[in-house]
Design a protein around this motif. Structure first.
Motif, PDB file in Angstrom:
ATOM      1  N   MET A 154      -6.896   9.635  -1.212  1.00  0.00           N
ATOM      2  CA  MET A 154      -7.602   8.462  -1.242  1.00  0.00           C
ATOM      3  C   MET A 154      -9.277   9.038  -1.455  1.00  0.00           C
ATOM      4  O   MET A 154      -9.607  10.050  -0.550  1.00  0.00           O
ATOM      5  CB  MET A 154      -7.492   7.652   0.069  1.00  0.00           C
ATOM      6  CG  MET A 154      -8.405   6.411   0.188  1.00  0.00           C
ATOM      7  SD  MET A 154      -8.119   5.425   1.682  1.00  0.00           S
ATOM      8  CE  MET A 154      -8.771   6.616   3.012  1.00  0.00           C
ATOM      9  N   THR A 155     -10.125   8.291  -2.134  1.00  0.00           N
ATOM     10  CA  THR A 155     -11.393   8.764  -2.184  1.00  0.00           C
ATOM     11  C   THR A 155     -12.262   8.758  -0.917  1.00  0.00           C
ATOM     12  O   THR A 155     -11.974   7.917  -0.070  1.00  0.00           O
ATOM     13  CB  THR A 155     -12.160   7.722  -3.126  1.00  0.00           C
ATOM     14  OG1 THR A 155     -13.516   8.269  -3.395  1.00  0.00           O
ATOM     15  CG2 THR A 155     -12.028   6.453  -2.601  1.00  0.00           C
ATOM     16  N   THR A 156     -13.160   9.627  -0.839  1.00  0.00           N
ATOM     17  CA  THR A 156     -14.009   9.635   0.429  1.00  0.00           C
ATOM     18  C   THR A 156     -15.268   9.165   0.159  1.00  0.00           C
ATOM     19  O   THR A 156     -15.986   9.330   1.038  1.00  0.00           O
ATOM     20  CB  THR A 156     -14.159  11.417   0.621  1.00  0.00           C
ATOM     21  OG1 THR A 156     -14.723  12.079  -0.337  1.00  0.00           O
ATOM     22  CG2 THR A 156     -12.810  11.879   1.193  1.00  0.00           C
TER      23      THR A 156
ATOM     24  N   PRO B 192     -16.395   2.839  -2.274  1.00  0.00           N
ATOM     25  CA  PRO B 192     -16.181   2.199  -3.806  1.00  0.00           C
ATOM     26  C   PRO B 192     -17.274   1.625  -4.271  1.00  0.00           C
ATOM     27  O   PRO B 192     -18.409   1.301  -3.945  1.00  0.00           O
ATOM     28  CB  PRO B 192     -15.188   1.031  -3.509  1.00  0.00           C
ATOM     29  CG  PRO B 192     -15.599   0.669  -1.954  1.00  0.00           C
ATOM     30  CD  PRO B 192     -16.121   2.086  -1.257  1.00  0.00           C
TER      31      PRO B 192
ATOM     32  N   ARG C 104     -14.821   4.608  -8.673  1.00  0.00           N
ATOM     33  CA  ARG C 104     -14.410   4.820  -7.454  1.00  0.00           C
ATOM     34  C   ARG C 104     -13.903   3.363  -6.804  1.00  0.00           C
ATOM     35  O   ARG C 104     -14.596   2.613  -6.422  1.00  0.00           O
ATOM     36  CB  ARG C 104     -15.288   5.238  -6.391  1.00  0.00           C
ATOM     37  CG  ARG C 104     -15.831   6.741  -6.900  1.00  0.00           C
ATOM     38  CD  ARG C 104     -16.601   7.126  -5.779  1.00  0.00           C
ATOM     39  NE  ARG C 104     -17.955   6.534  -5.545  1.00  0.00           N
ATOM     40  CZ  ARG C 104     -18.982   6.360  -6.089  1.00  0.00           C
ATOM     41  NH1 ARG C 104     -19.045   7.227  -6.917  1.00  0.00           N
ATOM     42  NH2 ARG C 104     -20.034   5.640  -5.741  1.00  0.00           N
TER      43      ARG C 104
ATOM     44  N   ALA D 218     -11.854   0.333  -5.148  1.00  0.00           N
ATOM     45  CA  ALA D 218     -11.062   0.034  -3.764  1.00  0.00           C
ATOM     46  C   ALA D 218     -10.158  -1.250  -4.207  1.00  0.00           C
ATOM     47  O   ALA D 218     -10.514  -2.153  -4.887  1.00  0.00           O
ATOM     48  CB  ALA D 218     -12.080  -0.344  -2.685  1.00  0.00           C
TER      49      ALA D 218
ATOM     50  N   ARG E 108      -3.071   6.027  -3.256  1.00  0.00           N
ATOM     51  CA  ARG E 108      -4.270   7.083  -2.697  1.00  0.00           C
ATOM     52  C   ARG E 108      -3.941   8.414  -3.590  1.00  0.00           C
ATOM     53  O   ARG E 108      -4.917   8.990  -3.710  1.00  0.00           O
ATOM     54  CB  ARG E 108      -3.722   7.324  -1.185  1.00  0.00           C
ATOM     55  CG  ARG E 108      -3.906   6.227  -0.367  1.00  0.00           C
ATOM     56  CD  ARG E 108      -3.915   6.300   1.452  1.00  0.00           C
ATOM     57  NE  ARG E 108      -2.356   6.809   1.620  1.00  0.00           N
ATOM     58  CZ  ARG E 108      -1.667   5.792   2.048  1.00  0.00           C
ATOM     59  NH1 ARG E 108      -2.260   4.738   2.185  1.00  0.00           N
ATOM     60  NH2 ARG E 108      -0.551   5.877   2.540  1.00  0.00           N
TER      61      ARG E 108
ATOM     62  N   ASP F 128      -8.928   3.555  -3.441  1.00  0.00           N
ATOM     63  CA  ASP F 128      -9.361   3.608  -1.924  1.00  0.00           C
ATOM     64  C   ASP F 128      -8.330   2.364  -1.618  1.00  0.00           C
ATOM     65  O   ASP F 128      -8.534   1.249  -2.050  1.00  0.00           O
ATOM     66  CB  ASP F 128     -10.812   2.998  -2.037  1.00  0.00           C
ATOM     67  CG  ASP F 128     -11.192   2.795  -0.383  1.00  0.00           C
ATOM     68  OD1 ASP F 128     -10.306   2.643   0.443  1.00  0.00           O
ATOM     69  OD2 ASP F 128     -12.366   3.006  -0.328  1.00  0.00           O
ATOM     70  N   THR F 129      -7.487   2.573  -0.451  1.00  0.00           N
ATOM     71  CA  THR F 129      -6.482   1.598  -0.131  1.00  0.00           C
ATOM     72  C   THR F 129      -7.009   1.221   1.656  1.00  0.00           C
ATOM     73  O   THR F 129      -6.350   0.498   2.131  1.00  0.00           O
ATOM     74  CB  THR F 129      -5.178   2.249   0.238  1.00  0.00           C
ATOM     75  OG1 THR F 129      -5.256   3.183   0.753  1.00  0.00           O
ATOM     76  CG2 THR F 129      -4.568   2.435  -1.296  1.00  0.00           C
ATOM     77  N   THR F 130      -8.172   1.437   1.821  1.00  0.00           N
ATOM     78  CA  THR F 130      -8.811   1.007   3.261  1.00  0.00           C
ATOM     79  C   THR F 130      -8.432  -0.594   3.548  1.00  0.00           C
ATOM     80  O   THR F 130      -8.487  -0.702   4.430  1.00  0.00           O
ATOM     81  CB  THR F 130     -10.045   1.517   3.216  1.00  0.00           C
ATOM     82  OG1 THR F 130     -10.166   2.872   3.159  1.00  0.00           O
ATOM     83  CG2 THR F 130     -10.810   1.175   4.729  1.00  0.00           C
TER      84      THR F 130
END
Length: 296
Positions: free
Chosen positions: A1-3, A6, A57, A59, A78, A83-85
């Motif tokens: 997952m991106t840090t 998004p 990026r 989400a 991910r 981004d799956t937050t």
């Protein structure tokens, strides 16, 4: 997952695609050899995957079940850098699926089982309405790619909701059968619509023979902006102030599922990169041509 935070939200269907491909012409009732692939799909997810490949990026704002299919799909998202937050994991709903059969002549048939997305309804929008991404008092002001797999009532709510008032809405109908669900955005004068000629005809309740004619009609009916594709025929990007038409390069078609999603994602990325409208349209058509010809 991106840090990283998004830079675009992809709202809509996130599911497993089961795509059967036969290299021979088929008719209803045929049983022929071919290949079957199980891949991540859904309009919102297709757009997000393409955007990630183009350096953005994304989400995901959607729903998957807490079943094995949903767990595997979230993990694959991910792995792909998405981004799956804010992806809703529903204990009471199964993960959605899509099944299609493709031939050299195009799409033979498809079934979209996106009932969980429809049943989840406004639950998936909680991060944009109750935070942390936004609230009615502090609306999300970034890009949103939205697909028509949401219910007509929920799409109408988004078109008018103050939590979306500042967003750059980019909207796709998902399929001709769901095109009329986007009528609320015509009434509200919101968003950029990405539709094909058939979908434009359904939205306008009128027959058109060209993308340019259809794009102008959508703007006249209230669309802030309309991009209309027509397969290998000229495509048009229209607003009330101007329109631009571009003809796709001829290619050999080897797949069709996801072509419209690729076009939309590439266009969004091109405009993010600062290209003007004619060049952004050319880049989007080139990306779609690469996709249908089997490239990446």
């Amino acid at each position: 997952m991106t840090t990283h935070a998004p830079d675009i939200l992809c709202i809509g269907s996130v599911l497993w695609d089961m795509i059967g491909r036969c290299d021979q012409t088929m008719q209803a009732g045929n049983d022929k050899p071919g290949r079957i692939r199980l891949i991540p799909g859904g309009v919102a997810l297709n757009i997000a995957m393409t955007l990630a490949g183009l350096g953005m990026r994304p989400a995901l704002i959607s729903v998957v079940g807490q079943d094995a299919e949903g767990t595997a799909l979230a993990a694959e998202c991910r792995r792909l850098g998405l981004d799956t937050t804010h992806l809703t994991r529903a204990p009471d709903l199964p993960t959605d699926r899509y099944m299609a059969i493709e031939t050299p002549d195009g799409l033979l048939a498809a079934i979209a089982d996106a009932h969980s997305l429809e049943q989840a309804g406004a639950r998936i929008l909680s991060p944009l309405i109750e935070g942390p991404l936004g609230t009615p008092q502090a609306p999300y002001a970034g890009r949103i790619a939205l697909d028509g797999n949401l219910t007509e009532a929920l799409l109408a709510e988004i078109a008018a909701h103050p939590a979306f008032a500042r967003a750059d809405l980019r909207i796709a109908p998902a399929s001709p059968g769901k095109a009329t669900r986007l009528s609320a955005f015509l009434r509200a004068g919101r968003g950029t619509l990405y539709v094909n000629l058939e979908e434009a005809c359904l939205l306008c309740e009128a027959p058109f023979t060209s993308a340019a004619e259809a794009a102008r009609a959508l703007v006249e009916r209230g669309a802030a902006r309309a991009l209309v594709t027509h397969g290998g025929a000229p495509c048009c990007d229209a607003t009330a102030d101007a329109s631009h038409t571009e003809t796709p390069l001829p290619v050999t078609v080897t797949r069709v599922t996801g072509a419209g999603d690729t076009f939309m994602a590439a266009h969004i990325a091109a405009e993010r990169d600062g290209f003007d409208r004619p060049e952004a349209l050319r880049r989007a058509l080139a990306a779609a041509a690469t996709h249908v010809s089997g490239g990446t």
